[in-house]
Design a protein around this motif. Structure first.
Motif, PDB file in Angstrom:
ATOM      1  N   VAL A  56       0.834  -1.206   0.000  1.00 43.67           N
ATOM      2  CA  VAL A  56       0.000   0.000   0.000  1.00 43.67           C
ATOM      3  C   VAL A  56       0.870   1.257   0.000  1.00 43.67           C
ATOM      4  N   LEU A  57       1.938   1.222   0.774  1.00 50.25           N
ATOM      5  CA  LEU A  57       2.792   2.396   0.914  1.00 50.25           C
ATOM      6  C   LEU A  57       3.999   2.325  -0.019  1.00 50.25           C
ATOM      7  N   PHE A  58       4.440   3.492  -0.434  1.00 51.59           N
ATOM      8  CA  PHE A  58       5.629   3.637  -1.263  1.00 51.59           C
ATOM      9  C   PHE A  58       6.594   4.540  -0.508  1.00 51.59           C
ATOM     10  N   LYS A  59       7.828   4.105  -0.320  1.00 51.18           N
ATOM     11  CA  LYS A  59       8.828   4.881   0.410  1.00 51.18           C
ATOM     12  C   LYS A  59       9.864   5.413  -0.574  1.00 51.18           C
ATOM     13  N   GLN A  60      10.161   6.702  -0.429  1.00 52.80           N
ATOM     14  CA  GLN A  60      11.087   7.342  -1.363  1.00 52.80           C
ATOM     15  C   GLN A  60      12.095   8.189  -0.606  1.00 52.80           C
ATOM     16  N   LYS A  61      13.350   8.068  -0.999  1.00 52.89           N
ATOM     17  CA  LYS A  61      14.405   8.871  -0.368  1.00 52.89           C
ATOM     18  C   LYS A  61      14.419  10.259  -0.993  1.00 52.89           C
ATOM     19  N   ARG A  62      14.436  11.278  -0.121  1.00 54.87           N
ATOM     20  CA  ARG A  62      14.413  12.646  -0.593  1.00 54.87           C
ATOM     21  C   ARG A  62      15.377  13.494   0.234  1.00 54.87           C
ATOM     22  N   GLY A 109      16.277  16.174   2.857  1.00 53.16           N
ATOM     23  CA  GLY A 109      15.653  16.746   4.038  1.00 53.16           C
ATOM     24  C   GLY A 109      16.421  17.947   4.541  1.00 53.16           C
ATOM     25  N   PHE A 110      16.201  18.265   5.805  1.00 51.66           N
ATOM     26  CA  PHE A 110      16.888  19.396   6.428  1.00 51.66           C
ATOM     27  C   PHE A 110      18.393  19.235   6.321  1.00 51.66           C
ATOM     28  N   ASN A 111      19.082  20.316   5.968  1.00 46.23           N
ATOM     29  CA  ASN A 111      20.542  20.341   5.898  1.00 46.23           C
ATOM     30  C   ASN A 111      21.081  19.323   4.894  1.00 46.23           C
ATOM     31  N   ASN A 112      20.281  19.042   3.843  1.00 45.54           N
ATOM     32  CA  ASN A 112      20.663  18.107   2.786  1.00 45.54           C
ATOM     33  C   ASN A 112      20.760  16.655   3.250  1.00 45.54           C
ATOM     34  N   GLU A 113      20.268  16.346   4.442  1.00 50.31           N
ATOM     35  CA  GLU A 113      20.282  14.960   4.889  1.00 50.31           C
ATOM     36  C   GLU A 113      19.236  14.161   4.111  1.00 50.31           C
ATOM     37  N   THR A 114      19.495  12.875   3.943  1.00 51.74           N
ATOM     38  CA  THR A 114      18.564  12.014   3.228  1.00 51.74           C
ATOM     39  C   THR A 114      17.496  11.510   4.187  1.00 51.74           C
ATOM     40  N   ILE A 115      16.236  11.672   3.804  1.00 54.43           N
ATOM     41  CA  ILE A 115      15.125  11.184   4.610  1.00 54.43           C
ATOM     42  C   ILE A 115      14.265  10.255   3.764  1.00 54.43           C
ATOM     43  N   GLU A 116      13.449   9.456   4.425  1.00 56.28           N
ATOM     44  CA  GLU A 116      12.542   8.535   3.737  1.00 56.28           C
ATOM     45  C   GLU A 116      11.112   9.029   3.924  1.00 56.28           C
ATOM     46  N   ASP A 159       9.396   4.264  -9.555  1.00 57.98           N
ATOM     47  CA  ASP A 159      10.653   4.973  -9.797  1.00 57.98           C
ATOM     48  C   ASP A 159      11.101   5.650  -8.505  1.00 57.98           C
ATOM     49  N   PRO A 160      11.770   4.901  -7.609  1.00 59.56           N
ATOM     50  CA  PRO A 160      12.143   5.473  -6.304  1.00 59.56           C
ATOM     51  C   PRO A 160      13.037   6.705  -6.401  1.00 59.56           C
ATOM     52  N   THR A 161      13.837   6.815  -7.464  1.00 64.05           N
ATOM     53  CA  THR A 161      14.744   7.962  -7.584  1.00 64.05           C
ATOM     54  C   THR A 161      14.077   9.163  -8.237  1.00 64.05           C
ATOM     55  N   GLY A 182       6.495  23.663   4.768  1.00 65.31           N
ATOM     56  CA  GLY A 182       7.881  23.952   4.428  1.00 65.31           C
ATOM     57  C   GLY A 182       8.097  23.694   2.956  1.00 65.31           C
ATOM     58  N   PRO A 183       9.304  23.901   2.452  1.00 63.15           N
ATOM     59  CA  PRO A 183       9.596  23.569   1.056  1.00 63.15           C
ATOM     60  C   PRO A 183       9.363  22.079   0.812  1.00 63.15           C
ATOM     61  N   ARG A 184       8.676  21.739  -0.258  1.00 67.95           N
ATOM     62  CA  ARG A 184       8.416  20.329  -0.539  1.00 67.95           C
ATOM     63  C   ARG A 184       9.724  19.582  -0.779  1.00 67.95           C
ATOM     64  N   PRO A 185       9.896  18.397  -0.209  1.00 70.90           N
ATOM     65  CA  PRO A 185      11.138  17.645  -0.415  1.00 70.90           C
ATOM     66  C   PRO A 185      11.176  17.033  -1.812  1.00 70.90           C
ATOM     67  N   HIS A 186      12.288  17.181  -2.486  1.00 69.35           N
ATOM     68  CA  HIS A 186      12.451  16.608  -3.817  1.00 69.35           C
ATOM     69  C   HIS A 186      13.276  15.330  -3.731  1.00 69.35           C
ATOM     70  N   ALA A 187      12.996  14.412  -4.633  1.00 72.22           N
ATOM     71  CA  ALA A 187      13.754  13.163  -4.681  1.00 72.22           C
ATOM     72  C   ALA A 187      15.218  13.456  -5.004  1.00 72.22           C
ATOM     73  N   LEU A 188      16.106  12.546  -4.598  1.00 70.24           N
ATOM     74  CA  LEU A 188      17.544  12.778  -4.715  1.00 70.24           C
ATOM     75  C   LEU A 188      17.984  12.982  -6.161  1.00 70.24           C
ATOM     76  N   SER A 189      17.328  12.276  -7.091  1.00 71.68           N
ATOM     77  CA  SER A 189      17.738  12.362  -8.496  1.00 71.68           C
ATOM     78  C   SER A 189      16.756  13.141  -9.347  1.00 71.68           C
ATOM     79  N   ALA A 190      15.888  13.914  -8.709  1.00 70.32           N
ATOM     80  CA  ALA A 190      14.901  14.677  -9.473  1.00 70.32           C
ATOM     81  C   ALA A 190      15.616  15.629 -10.430  1.00 70.32           C
ATOM     82  N   GLN A 191      15.103  15.686 -11.668  1.00 72.82           N
ATOM     83  CA  GLN A 191      15.778  16.485 -12.679  1.00 72.82           C
ATOM     84  C   GLN A 191      14.794  16.914 -13.756  1.00 72.82           C
TER      85      GLN A 191
END
Length: 512
Positions: free
Chosen positions: A352-358, A360-367, A380-382, A424-433
């Motif tokens: 049901v759930l989809f987890k994506q790395k994006r 976060g604060f201070n450029n840290e990676t969050i799920e 497409d997790p990235t 806050g600013p919406r979190p973008h995926a790590l490879s968003a382009q």
């Protein structure tokens, strides 16, 4: 003297390992091994001195209120003056005492560290408040009905508790300062003689809470020595950005003359993306401004260039806001989330759930959590390939929940957990382009949007900037809205965005 040496030992050889390559090495932004090792020793968060003194204010107010109430219940009961009179005196007396201690600077960390100098202030202020309460009782003609035993007992009990608390706090603060639990971590930007004078001045300040973690300078060893006043030059300015994020640096102190305008502006253009305080040392500058223009580390003057956004008690208020409204959101939307989970299960196979790395604060990676809106084998997790109109990867249920933003509802749990904020600013995926370029390659200063926690909703989204990003202008405009939010943040602004979100999402033409 209160010179705070980092927990590691510095040698010229250790510094030389990353600087012998000269200017060619400076072109790289990868953190050298020595600096990375030092930064990793500071990964642990510290307690903010502002927060410590703030909590003490609350605790002392509660001590005064609770001791007065307990003695009233135990001794006075319902005899004499009405309980409302006692309640008013307890609240006003407690608030007045804390306010007077604040005016007398009795909550400053250097004074808390040495309680001998503040105990007399505490006694005098508490005695003065007692006199004011007695005077108020006389003029209100209730003095004869008030219990003198209660008033005297409250004064003595509260005084013993306040003095005892301050003695305990002094020991704790000294311990926290020694072991690094309570400090402001600072990096000196710019080396040489100016940096040495600045470091010596800071170290001569008694009981300052600054821990200098190192020096960064773009100049080579011929123009900027590898070790200044016992502290190493750990790299160049590009490397400083990564070091500051890993080591959770609180302050950058730029040790350059104000007259070096071009170089200072060049540095600030690189450093403003960090969520930290940036100060320009005025210690060795010939230019002098009015005292109000400066902030101080002890008596060392600093010009404030940038402040960390949403800091101190503002961060506490925002976190409380997130917890309260996240719980409310989970309760209100639980039927919708349950129905969505069932619909996803019936529509297509998979979780049901989809987890994506994006980011976060201070450029840290969050799920980040979302309801799954794509077929499992085509997810497409990235987020390298953005979802477009009539995208075949999106399920039937997925189209609906993406269009209505129902797929974002699980992020209430992210906000409750603390790696997202509600606004806050919406979190973008790590490879968003877009057009095969990552967002930070398109927007100068893009990472400045990560100076605060990302949000479930944001200022850009309620202004129509959501959905597919298929042009450079779209990501630039979103970033402008995000930076506007950061610079103008307030709880009222958050409330406005939160309550406008459901209305604005009805116009969701760009969401696929």
């Amino acid at each position: 003297m209160s010179k705070k040496k980092p927990a590691h030992q510095f040698t010229v050889d250790a510094v030389r390992t990353f600087d012998d390559n000269g200017e060619a090495h400076h072109a790289s932004s990868a953190l050298n091994a020595n600096a990375r090792k030092i930064a990793s020793q500071y990964r642990r968060d510290t307690m903010s001195p502002v927060m410590v003194s703030g909590v003490l204010r609350v605790v002392e107010f509660l001590i005064l209120c609770l001791s007065g109430t307990a003695i009233f219940i135990g001794y006075v009961g319902t005899a004499g003056a009405p309980p409302a009179y006692y309640a008013a005196l307890i609240l006003l007396g407690s608030a007045t005492t804390v306010a007077a201690l604040e005016v007398a600077n009795a909550y400053q960390i250097p004074r808390l560290r040495q309680p001998v100098f503040t105990i007399g202030t505490v006694v005098a202020i508490w005695l003065g408040v007692l006199a004011l309460m007695s005077l108020a009782g006389f003029f209100l003609k209730i003095a004869d009905d008030l219990s003198r035993v209660w008033l005297g007992s409250w004064f003595l009990t509260a005084l013993v508790l306040l003095v005892s608390l301050r003695l305990v706090m002094a020991r704790l603060i000294r311990r926290w300062s020694r072991n690094g639990s309570m400090e402001r971590r600072a990096v000196i930007v710019g080396g040489g003689e100016a940096a040495e004078k600045l470091i010596r001045a800071i170290e001569q300040e008694p009981y300052n809470d600054i821990r200098i973690c190192g020096i960064f300078d773009d100049r080579d060893n011929r123009r900027s020595p590898p070790i200044v006043a016992g502290y190493p030059k750990l790299g160049n300015i590009s490397e400083l950005i990564e070091f500051a994020r890993i080591a959770r640096i609180d302050m950058l102190i730029v040790s350059l003359p104000i007259t070096a305008e071009t170089r200072v502006l060049s540095l600030l253009k690189k450093l403003w993306v960090l969520p930290i305080d940036i100060r320009l040392s005025a210690h060795a500058n010939q230019l002098r401004f009015r005292p109000r223009a400066y902030s101080f580390i002890g008596s060392v003057p600093m010009l404030d260039i940038f402040d960390k956004p949403i800091n101190g008690w503002d961060s506490v208020a925002k976190r409380a806001f997130d917890i309260v409204f996240s719980i409310l959101g989970i309760i209100v939307f639980s039927p919708v989330m349950l129905a969505t989970a069932i619909a996803i299960k019936l529509d297509s196979a998979g979780p049901v759930l989809f987890k994506q790395k994006r980011h976060g604060f201070n450029n840290e990676t969050i799920e980040v959590y979302k309801f799954r809106s794509m077929y499992v084998d085509q997810c497409d997790p990235t987020a390298k390939n953005a979802v477009t109109k009539n995208d075949p990867r999106v399920t039937r249920v997925g189209r609906f929940i993406r269009k209505t933003s129902i797929d974002e509802l699980p992020q209430f749990f992210n906000a409750l957990k603390g790696n997202l904020s509600l606004v806050g600013p919406r979190p973008h995926a790590l490879s968003a382009q877009t057009h095969n370029l990552l967002y930070h390659e398109i927007v100068d200063g893009y990472f400045a949007r990560h100076r605060v926690k990302p949000g479930v909703t944001g200022w850009a989204q309620i202004n129509g900037w959501r959905g597919e990003i298929d042009s450079d202008d779209k990501i630039r405009t979103r970033t402008e809205y995000d930076l506007h939010y950061i610079e103008n943040w307030s709880l009222w602004f958050d409330l406005k965005i939160l309550f406008l979100t459901p209305v604005k999402l009805l116009n969701s033409g760009n969401a696929y």
